[in-house]
Structure formats: structure tokens, C-alpha cells
Design an enzyme around this catalytic site. Structure first.
Site, short mmCIF file in Angstrom:
data_model
loop_
_atom_site.label_atom_id
_atom_site.label_comp_id
_atom_site.label_asym_id
_atom_site.label_seq_id
_atom_site.Cartn_x
_atom_site.Cartn_y
_atom_site.Cartn_z
N LYS A 277 26.67 -21.71 -2.59
CA LYS A 277 26.13 -23.03 -2.99
C LYS A 277 25.82 -23.00 -4.24
CE LYS A 277 22.11 -25.83 -2.69
NZ LYS A 277 20.65 -26.28 -1.85
N GLY B 215 12.64 -30.90 -2.30
CA GLY B 215 11.21 -30.46 -1.87
C GLY B 215 10.34 -31.84 -2.01
N ASN C 106 15.56 -27.43 4.36
CA ASN C 106 14.65 -26.33 4.24
C ASN C 106 13.02 -26.64 4.26
OD1 ASN C 106 13.43 -23.96 3.41
ND2 ASN C 106 14.36 -23.69 1.44
#
Lengths: 66, 255, 369
Positions: free
Chosen positions: B96, B157, B205
Site C-alpha cells: 500500500k 483517523g 482500521n
């Protein structure tokens, strides 16, 4: 002799192989990646690659990441 | 139904990719992979901490596809270097690409990403580049040999959800590669929305790792991705959004 | 891959079975989509979709306004020459026709240009027959150089060229290429183009792509409606446009929808194409390619053009003549086809304004830096 490991200098009594160096540190060869003077060292070359004065090595492993 | 996502000769049953960062305890990762069904997990490469002797690899089951990222790279040269190092660990050819010169918002550099993709694809890597949603960069990545394109849903995030949907929709329509929505997906319904639209997969994630119950959240995302995918495959029904006719435009044909 | 190889795979496509299987609910669903694919486009061209023509028109109108605003670009054709080696059975210029043959001298070109430009028009389309001897690339290039003094955009509608020839004319100032396939049906094409260089179907069909490669800013393609079943040629025109737009995203792709007009020699259309058919093509294409130009020329009558104006059209010709030298001399018998909408440029402007639209003379100029 002096080598640079992950950007910090470190003193070694004498030249040794990468294999000896990492096992002395308590690391398992299968789980890490080594770059020696900007060359990637495959695992089967750990025992035959000797660390000399002023060498630079990067010792890396996988950590959590997204 | 045989619905697989094929990337680099690997057929994946699950369209949920997970990350391995930000867990309070990495030992929970196998349970999350189990509950979510995820078959692909991202990892990062870092200098060994000689004092800690922690290694995330001990918690990742052998049959999981490893997707190392190039986090930490600020330009294509660094990304290429990290990718080559990651491959030398012997965990496959997937990479990635993540080139982030901006520490404030963690925005990826599309131009450097294309350069790194071209080099690494030529070296046989299965390249999954992470980018800002951008049609032209996406097409350039296709020509450069990327195996998929991973546009962000909102900043990394941030858990702000699927905010880039209008642009990602165009990318899904126009780019002949799997489009994987990566970053920012905060809730299972965000993932469903992306999948309903035709995204090939979602990478989640933070939303799983920082949930009070990551195993349960993993299951929720696994189901959400599946639902969205089924909805897409089934053909979403018509929603009457068009204004209805005010005055006929075709009356002249009968005059 | 070029478009010829793409269309080869579709030559045996069973249109009748496809149309038979189109359902009303399928059309309804297609009309609710943000973006439609080739199959959806073909479904919108089906007989079943005719029942949804009003809905298609509503959608087409909104898409056109969103992408082009309430504007209509105007241009006029300028015939440079009618010398022609082709025998196209539907064309007044065909080599067998007894028409008077003419080619404008450079002085004539200057004269025609002055007259046309006095109407305010800034975009011009120059046309020749197919005769490399009479109307060479160098002749056309010289004409372009003269016209450049008068017009901001010059489109060429001439015989098919090689890429480097297109480039030469593009460098000289021709920014747009118009070239019609006439029909995408290869065997019918051979039957209709009996003689001359144009008989080479493959060379013709790949010409728009050569123009794109050569750097043309816009490419305009079309089928001559009435040769083959309009649904079939409409579909192929649409996917040809889509092919070009995908492969050359920087090029402005447009299509025209010319219906066969009476010509000297009295060719009768092989298929009837009604006003309803024409509108179905316009609206289906607009929904398929919301950002592409659609041209309706003076082949269509005044009333129909007025009615079609808001429904998808972006470009219209005005003050047209299909005679060589027809802008300065009065029209003689040597026409390519009959003009139907005979309004002058100023009449067209007033008409467009009366519908709440803005007539646009200039929307592009190539800068050769």
C-alpha cells in the site's frame, strides 16, 4: 569499532556477522528486515554478511499500521 | 453466489480490509479477523525498538494477506525504499503506497504516489496506492500499473465517514480498477454506503481498533460491507428524485 | 484498439431481440440513474422507451441546462468546393451528378468570409467534396489561413485525412473536425458508397480518432439518419462518441443528427425517421453523454428546430447555403441538399432570445503559442 544502527552509533568490540549481531540483541531473524549500507540483505545472507567499522545498518520489523 | 474480489491473482471472499494499528492490545487481532471475516490486513515497517521486542506479526494468522504500507514516506524514493524492504521480509508482493508529506492533515501526495507506483509495479509489486479522491490521478495510477486505487473517505483517523462520495462515485464509474475506500470510515453504515455505490472494498482500521469492543465492531463492519455489496449486486431500485413534469415538452410531436 | 475493432465485435449484435426484451420498468429505472451505460443507452433507443419520451425530454432538458446553461452556439457552413470523386448515392455532389463543379478562388474565399463575418458569426465550418487533386490539403490550408483573419473557430468537414495532415491543418488554425460515418452498417455502407476513396469504411471510421491524435480541440461525428434503421445508427454514433471521449478526455466530442434531405437525383431515404425518432435520439444521447455537444442543422425546419431547442441541442447552423459561393452569389442549382430552415443569422438570434436562450457566436479560440 563503530557502526550506525537505526541512526544511532554503537560500539562493537570486533567485526561480527549480521546474524550474530541480531541474535545477540534477542531478535528472531525471521521477523525482521535488514538494510546494510542501503542494500537489503536477504535472510540467507545474514551469516555471511560481516559488519565492519563505519557500516550503517537499519533493523526493521512490522508494527501495527493502517 | 461467486462474488470474489480478485487482486494480483488472489481471490478474496471478504471485501473488508482491516488495519493493525491503534489496538490497545495486538493480541485481539486474530479475534477481529475472525469476527469480521477480513482476509487482508495492513502493517507498517518501523525501526526495531530494541527494548520492547514487540512484533505485530506474531498476532497475524498465516493465511492472512499482508498489505504492508509505506507510512513514513514523504516522497516516492522513500516509498520505493520502504516497499522493497517490506518485500524482503518474505510476506508477499502487496504494497500500500502511502506518501504523506503533510503532518497536519496527513494528506497524500498524488504526484509522488504515481511515480512510486510506476517503479514498483514494474518490479512486480501488487500496488495499492492511497490517494486523495481524484479522477485524473486515479487514471494515471491505472496507466502506471496499480492493482487497485484507494481514495480516502475522509481524513485518516478522523472517523468522519464517507465525505468524498461524489468524487469517489465518479472514480468508480470511470476507472477500470477496483476502488477501495480507505480512511475516515467511522461507522458500519459508512462502509455500506461506499459498497452500495460500487466500491470494490473498504479498508477500516481506527473505527474497529478504538471501539469499546473491537471484535464486535469487526463483525459489524464485516456485515456492513457484505450488505452494501449485496445491495449493489442486486441493483438498487429506483428512487424518484427527478422533478415531475411541469408542462409537457413533447406536445409538439402530436400537433 | 481502434473503434473499427470495437464495432467489429458488435456487427452481429441482435438488436431485435434486445429491443424485444426491454421492459417499461427497466426504462423507468434507467431514467432514475445518475449515469447510464451502453446497454441503458440502447434501451432508451428502443421502441418501448418511446412511451417515456416526455420523461426523457424532461431529464434531457435539465441535463443540458446544467452542463451548457441556456445557450445555443451558432455557426454557418462555407462550401469551398464541390468537386468529388465519390459516388455516394444520397449526395448531390456525387461524381455522377451533372451539377456544375466549382471551387472558390482565394479571392472568393475572402469575399465569402467578409459577408459571413458581417453577420457576426465567429465559428465557421468549411466543406469540400472528395478530390485531393482539386481541393488539396495545401489548398484547404491556404483557405484556413485566410479565414483565420475573420473567424475564431474553424471546423473542417472534408475528405478523411492522415494524422499528420490533420495536424498540418490544425497547426494552420483548424481547431475542429467534423466527419460523418453516414452509416455504421458496413455492408450497407459499401452499397451506398459505390466509388471513390470514401468507399473505405475502416479508413473513414478511424478518421475522427486520427483527428483527436492530431490535436483537434473538438470532433463532431454523425450518421446520416435514414440510411439504416435509425436506432442502430444512433446507438453506434453514441458509442463512437463515448469511445472517443473515454480515450481522449481533453477533446470536446459532439454529434450531429442529420436526416436525409431531398437532393438532386432524387434519392429516397431507405428508412423513415420521424420527428419522434429524432427527439428520442437527442434525449437518449443527452442522458448517455450529458456533456457532449448536439448539433441540429438547417436541414430541419424552423418549427421543429424551435421546439427541439431546449431539449438537448447545443449548436445550430444559421444563414446556411449548401452551394459553393452561395453566401455572395445567389444560390444556383448546384446544392448538396435542400436547406429547410432558411432564417437569417439575425432572425435566428431573435428566435433563440425569444425562448430565453442566449445565442453564442464565440465559445472557443485556439491560441497557437
Amino acid at each position: 569499532m563503530e557502526i550506525i544502527v537505526n541512526g544511532s552509533s554503537e560500539n562493537l568490540n570486533k567485526s561480527c556477522s549480521i546474524y550474530d549481531y541480531i541474535t545477540n540483541k534477542g531478535l528472531t531473524p525471521e521477523k525482521i528486515v535488514i538494510e546494510h549500507n542501503y542494500n537489503i540483505i536477504p535472510m540467507d545472507k545474514y551469516k555471511t554478511t560481516i559488519l565492519n567499522d563505519n557500516d550503517k545498518i537499519e533493523v526493521l520489523n512490522f508494527v501495527g499500521g493502517g | 453466489m461467486n462474488d470474489f474480489l480478485e487482486i494480483g491473482n488472489i481471490k478474496l471472499k471478504s471485501r473488508l480490509f482491516t488495519g493493525s494499528g491503534k489496538y490497545s492490545d495486538d493480541s485481539i487481532i486474530p479475534d477481529v479477523l475472525e469476527s469480521s471475516g477480513s482476509q487482508v490486513i495492513t502493517v507498517a515497517l518501523r525501526r526495531v525498538d530494541f527494548n520492547a521486542n514487540e512484533n505485530v506479526m506474531t498476532h497475524i494468522p498465516k493465511d492472512t494477506v499482508l498489505l504492508p504500507n509505506t507510512s513514513g514516506a514523504r516522497n516516492s524514493e522513500e516509498a520505493i525504499r520502504i516497499a522493497r524492504l517490506a518485500r524482503s521480509a518474505g510476506c508477499g508482493d502487496w504494497i500500500k503506497i502511502e506518501v504523506i508529506p503533510d503532518n497536519r492533515y496527513l494528506m497524500p501526495d498524488g504526484y509522488e504516489t504515481v511515480k512510486a507506483t510506476e517503479v514498483l509495479a514494474n518490479e512486480g509489486f501488487i500496488v495499492l496506492p492511497y490517494i486523495n479522491p481524484d479522477l485524473i490521478i486515479g487514471k494515471q495510477l491505472h496507466s502506471a500499473g496499480a492493482a487497485a486505487v484507494m481514495p480516502l473517505g475522509s481524513p485518516i483517523g478522523s472517523n468522519r465517514g464517507f465525505r468524498t462520495e461524489e468524487i469517489v462515485r465518479i472514480m468508480i464509474e470511470e476507472i477500470d480498477l477496483p476502488i477501495i475506500v480507505d480512511a475516515g470510515i467511522g461507522k458500519p453504515s459508512d462502509a455500506t454506503k461506499a459498497m452500495e455505490m460500487g466500491a470494490a472494498a473498504c479498508l477500516v482500521n481506527t473505527a474497529i481498533a478504538v471501539a469499546d469492543n473491537p471484535v464486535l465492531m469487526g463483525r459489524a463492519f464485516g456485515n456492513a460491507v457484505k450488505s452494501g455489496r449485496d445491495g449493489f449486486l442486486a441493483g438498487i431500485g429506483a428512487q424518484n428524485t427527478n422533478a415531475s413534469a411541469s408542462s409537457p415538452l413533447t406536445g409538439f410531436l402530436d400537433e | 484498439m481502434n473503434f473499427y475493432s470495437k464495432i467489429l465485435n458488435l456487427q452481429n449484435f441482435d438488436f431485435n431481440t434486445f429491443f424485444k426484451n426491454v421492459t417499461k420498468s427497466q426504462i423507468f429505472k434507467i431514467l432514475e440513474k445518475n449515469r447510464i451505460d451502453e446497454n441503458d443507452f440502447l434501451a432508451l433507443l428502443s421502441p418501448v422507451a418511446e412511451d417515456y419520451l416526455e420523461d426523457m425530454a424532461q431529464k434531457s432538458k435539465i441535463l443540458t441546462q446544467n452542463n451548457f446553461g441556456k445557450t445555443i452556439s451558432l455557426y454557418t457552413p462555407l462550401y469551398l468546393s464541390n468537386y468529388c470523386k465519390n459516388r455516394c448515392v444520397y449526395c448531390g455532389f456525387n461524381t455522377e451528378s451533372k451539377q456544375l463543379r466549382k471551387q472558390l478562388s482565394f479571392d472568393d474565399v475572402y469575399k465569402e468570409a467578409s459577408i459571413i463575418s458581417s453577420t457576426g458569426l465567429k465559428h465557421i465550418l468549411i466543406l469540400t467534396g472528395d478530390s485531393r487533386e482539386k481541393s488539396s490539403v495545401q489548398y484547404i490550408k491556404k483557405c484556413i489561413e485566410i479565414l483565420k483573419e475573420f473567424f475564431d473557430s474553424i471546423a473542417i468537414e472534408i475528405y478523411a485525412l492522415e494524422t499528420d495532415e490533420y495536424k498540418e491543418l490544425n497547426d494552420a488554425g483548424a481547431d475542429s473536425l467534423t466527419i460523418y460515418q453516414e452509416t455504421y452498417n458496413e455492408s450497407l455502407y459499401k452499397d451506398l458508397h459505390l466509388k471513390g476513396p470514401k468507399r473505405d469504411y475502416e479508413y473513414r471510421i478511424n478518421a475522427p480518432e486520427r483527428g483527436a491524435v492530431a490535436g483537434m480541440h473538438s470532433i463532431n461525428i454523425a450518421a446520416l439518419l435514414g440510411l439504416d434503421d435509425f436506432r442502430r445508427d444512433a446507438f453506434f454514433t453514441g458509442i463512437h462518441a463515448d469511445y472517443l471521449q473515454q480515450k481522449y478526455p481533453a477533446v470536446e466530442i459532439g454529434i450531429s443528427m442529420p436526416r436525409i434531405r431531398p437532393v438532386d437525383g432524387g434519392f429516397k431515404p431507405l428508412h423513415n425517421v420521424s420527428d419522434r425518432n429524432l427527439l428520442q435520439f437527442i434525449t437518449a444521447f443527452r442522458i448517455f453523454m450529458p456533456r457532449c455537444g448536439i448539433t441540429i442543422s438547417t436541414r430541419e425546419n424552423e418549427k421543429l428546430r424551435d421546439n427541439l431547442l431546449p431539449l438537448g441541442v447545443t449548436k445550430m447552423s444559421a444563414g446556411s447555403t449548401t452551394t459553393v459561393g452561395g453566401h455572395s452569389d445567389s444560390e444556383d442549382e448546384s446544392k448538396q441538399f435542400e436547406i429547410s430552415d432558411k432564417r437569417s443569422v439575425s432572425d435566428m438570434m431573435s428566435a433563440i432570445k425569444s425562448f430565453g436562450y442566449q445565442p453564442v457566436f464565440k465559445d472557443w479560440e485556439q491560441l497557437n503559442l
